[in-house]
Write a protein that holds these residues in place. Structure first.
Motif, mmCIF file in Angstrom:
data_model
loop_
_atom_site.group_PDB
_atom_site.id
_atom_site.type_symbol
_atom_site.label_atom_id
_atom_site.label_comp_id
_atom_site.label_asym_id
_atom_site.label_seq_id
_atom_site.Cartn_x
_atom_site.Cartn_y
_atom_site.Cartn_z
ATOM 1 N N SER A 435 -77.731 56.580 40.992
ATOM 2 C CA SER A 435 -77.201 56.847 39.650
ATOM 3 C C SER A 435 -76.306 55.697 39.201
ATOM 4 N N LEU A 438 -78.240 52.822 38.132
ATOM 5 C CA LEU A 438 -78.884 52.976 36.826
ATOM 6 C C LEU A 438 -77.880 52.760 35.698
ATOM 7 N N VAL A 443 -79.573 51.304 32.174
ATOM 8 C CA VAL A 443 -80.678 52.231 31.902
ATOM 9 C C VAL A 443 -80.100 53.548 31.405
ATOM 10 N N TRP A 444 -78.991 53.926 32.037
ATOM 11 C CA TRP A 444 -78.301 55.133 31.616
ATOM 12 C C TRP A 444 -77.088 54.735 30.769
ATOM 13 N N GLY A 445 -77.006 55.334 29.592
ATOM 14 C CA GLY A 445 -75.921 54.982 28.681
ATOM 15 C C GLY A 445 -74.598 55.606 29.080
ATOM 16 N N GLU A 447 -72.873 58.001 27.746
ATOM 17 C CA GLU A 447 -72.766 59.470 27.711
ATOM 18 C C GLU A 447 -73.216 60.086 29.035
ATOM 19 N N VAL A 448 -74.168 59.452 29.675
ATOM 20 C CA VAL A 448 -74.580 59.945 30.984
ATOM 21 C C VAL A 448 -73.468 59.676 31.999
ATOM 22 N N CYS A 451 -70.866 62.514 32.104
ATOM 23 C CA CYS A 451 -71.334 63.668 32.889
ATOM 24 C C CYS A 451 -71.354 63.304 34.364
ATOM 25 N N LEU A 452 -71.774 62.063 34.609
ATOM 26 C CA LEU A 452 -71.895 61.597 35.973
ATOM 27 C C LEU A 452 -70.561 61.653 36.707
#
Lengths: 467, 467
Positions: A435, A438, A443-445, A447-448, A451-452
């Motif tokens: 994660s 990413l 790849v993951w913005g 906002e992710v 949460c992450l």
């Protein structure tokens, strides 16, 4: 339609009987197993036939009528088979797998049946059931291996399937051992010879038919071409051998099969190579044929998508400099590497696969039967049609795995490693690591990421409370 | 020393002949294959023996003398075998592998020999050579697989070995096909039955002996205990079965072997379990036994070093609360998990492995022979001593691979694979898969599941906007 069945011949003068049974195999693939025609002669003399024959129930037919009836039956069923085969081929991989399974089971049935012919009188129930139990166990083992290999990403996350997958070999072994103990516990003095022969014979059939046919299924999963090309080459080689044989044939090839000639054998080899290059050229144009199965719902109409294996991409070959040519001259040509592999497959189909057929002929002679069964009207048994296909499919499998397969990393095998090889804490660490990667890679913005980060806290709580 | 050979019995009144041949098997392991004693009787009646017997070359011996001579030979060779075995066991893994290879080859030789007894007259040279060719091919394939698996780090960096390793299965297949073509090309009308029987029989022997014995070698590589414990349990179970059988034996167990009793079978099971726990306790103290081979030069004197597999480390088990006990009472005990595995191995050695022996007895009856050969003076053939070992070794292998083996994978190398080998979408799929697995396994509780479902939605958005 007068369909001669195994062991039942038409009344008439002895010679006619033989003409009739020869007539049955008068179409193109005669070459492939004609050696087996003669055992009929050795089994019972024409005179004996006349005595053993039951009273004729139908009016006597002329040679010509019999030949014609046979030819029609045979031709009709040839087209039915070809039609069915192509329908399955184009409908999708699942249909072809179903066909192969059917061929596998019918052939197994035919082969185990011939060994029990001399002992038909002794109806040993447990032994008969056991044959089918061995088949079921072997198929459970082999299908399981294939499913686990090709559908890891599905099998390994399923709660019900997971324990079956991680213990698959153990479960198969236990199933086998149950059969083995049952076999030993049912040994009966007086029947021992029959029971052990049956045991050995069933195992031979499992190994020669079921295991080999199974590799053919794996070929289907790797791409339709790896199944279709070898199968087509064996069939066409048969036809070419017949044509070349009747045209130039002079020298006998093998003691067991008087009708097979060296000229037919060599001629068919050359023709099969030419045909293989042509057929490969055509097949390579379709992604449905060259792509591995990544979607089981695919058919010729939906097609398949993939990055083709490099063997299907054109490559320019420059021939080495030849001393007798002016300096600076060089020849080069462009073709797909697959063409060279097709030539190897054609060579195997022409020079080695026929020995599978000779082997089957020898077996039929040994048991003094003409065909393995009567599964296909006008053609004899399934095994008679498939005898060269098994070893060819096995070769194609090994050849593909050794020289063509790209051992690419895919989600399935990484997931298998992670699930079977790592402890839960390590799996969580893996999720965190990937994660983070990413997010770092964009790849993951963001906002992710939010949460992450919450997620990470939970991981931590989970771990501290869990362990 | 008067050593009775197969088929040659001492002159005298018929009954003596049988006493003599029974005397040969009078020591402890009589139980294991005594069922085969009777076929001698069915083969030729005592009266016939007297007629067929050659003129006596030595003075007639009394029963007592014969028994004594036999007992001495047998005892002497028992000690030679035990001594040789322990010498090899302590000298290092290579020596044990050499022993297993020798046993494998001798057993194969004995088993293929019995099938050709009825056809000894027909000396088909190619068929005989072919048997050994099959053996060589199978061994090349199996040893190669083992060497490639255990010595990757050596094989894969060696310039000469690398192509052999990467094409190993293809090369083995080609070798096999050469044998197959040679077999078919040498089929001779009139000998077909013999040739095909020989083919089937050789393949059975390869499968039952060579392949199974080979797994025993893999057990050696995984740690001496995985070889020694199963082998020792089979032998001691034999002894316990004999002792319990003569002490309590009343009910016959199996039709084929009149001397085997249910009491002996069950009693031996209980005794073998007790013995297994004791033996395991002793063996676990030695790292030479529990460590996998990381140094082929190791012997009992140099020892081996490793982090032991967790099954060898003590673990405290708390028994579940029992309703009839006062609240708060709980029992716990500490032992190594290996002890439970030892009980499973002992159970297999007692209840299933003997069926390997019954199978061998049945085979001997079928071919009307008393022993598989005379490789070990006073004991009969090698196969007679090893009949239960093959299936036991195979079981130990599968059991080890399924329940014990640690596929040494660490987070580092899985993450490396995932990051370097997978595309971003595949990495996300991996995270989803492993997360789902953790929730299914109950490692992650419901509160994580809730966040997870939000997370999944984001995955989906991310994917749809990303691709």
């Amino acid at each position: 339609m007068t369909k001669p069945r195994r062991g039942v011949r038409f009344p008439g003068r002895g010679v006619n009987g033989h003409v009739s049974s020869d007539g049955r195999r008068s179409s193109f693939s005669e070459i492939s197993e004609d050696g087996s025609g003669s055992p009929v002669k050795t089994k019972s003399s024409p005179q004996l036939d006349d005595i053993n024959e039951k009273a004729p129930e139908r009016p006597q037919m002329s040679d010509y009528e019999k030949k014609k009836a046979n030819f029609l039956t045979r031709t009709f069923w040839t087209f039915v088979m070809i039609g069915g085969f192509f329908a399955a081929l184009f409908s999708g991989h699942i249909y072809i797998i179903a066909c192969i399974t059917a061929v596998q089971i019918v052939s197994f049935k035919e082969v185990i049946a011939i060994a029990s012919v001399p002992s038909r009188a002794r109806q040993l129930r447990p032994t008969k059931s056991l044959n089918w139990y061995w088949l079921a166990t072997t198929m459970y083992f082999l299908y399981g291996e294939t499913v686990i290999y090709y559908f890891k990403h599905i099998v390994l996350v399923d709660k019900v399937l997971l324990p079956l997958a991680t213990h698959h070999r153990f479960i198969s072994f236990v199933l086998y051992v149950i059969g083995f103990v049952f076999f030993v516990a049912n040994l009966k003095a007086g029947h021992l010879k029959f029971q052990f022969t049956n045991f050995a014979w069933t195992h031979m059939a499992l190994y020669l038919i079921v295991v080999q046919a199974h590799f053919v299924m794996n070929n289907v999963f790797e791409g339709m071409i790896w199944f279709f090309l070898p199968a087509a080459l064996v069939i066409t080689n048969d036809i070419f051998a017949y044509i070349c044989g009747i045209t130039f044939g002079r020298t006998q090839l093998i003691k067991l099969s008087p009708k097979k000639t060296v000229e037919g054998f060599i001629g068919a080899w050359i023709m099969t190579i030419i045909w293989a290059v042509f057929l490969t050229n055509v097949l390579m144009r379709s992604k449905y044929f060259i792509c591995p199965v990544n979607d089981l719902g695919a058919s010729i109409f939906t097609g398949l998508e993939c990055d083709p294996n490099p063997v299907f991409l054109p490559h320019t070959y420059t021939l080495p400099y030849l001393f007798f040519l002016p300096e600076g001259t060089s020849f080069s040509f462009t073709t797909e590497p697959m063409q060279f592999h097709a030539i190897v497959l054609a060579t195997f189909a022409s020079l080695i696969a026929p020995f599978g057929g000779f082997f089957a002929s020898g077996l039929k002679r040994t048991f003094k039967i003409k065909d393995f069964g009567d599964s296909i009207p006008g053609h004899g048994g399934m095994t008679d049609r498939m005898d060269c296909q098994f070893i060819m499919g096995f070769f194609a499998f090994i050849y593909y795995q050794t020289f063509i397969a790209q051992h690419k990393v895919n989600v399935g095998n990484v997931m298998e490693l992670a699930i079977t090889g790592l402890a839960p804490e390590e799996q969580i660490e893996l999720i965190k690591g990937v994660s983070r990667y990413l997010v770092n890679q964009g790849v993951w913005g963001p906002e992710v990421s939010i949460c992450l980060s919450q997620f990470y806290k939970m991981f931590a709580n989970q771990l501290s409370s869990g362990s």
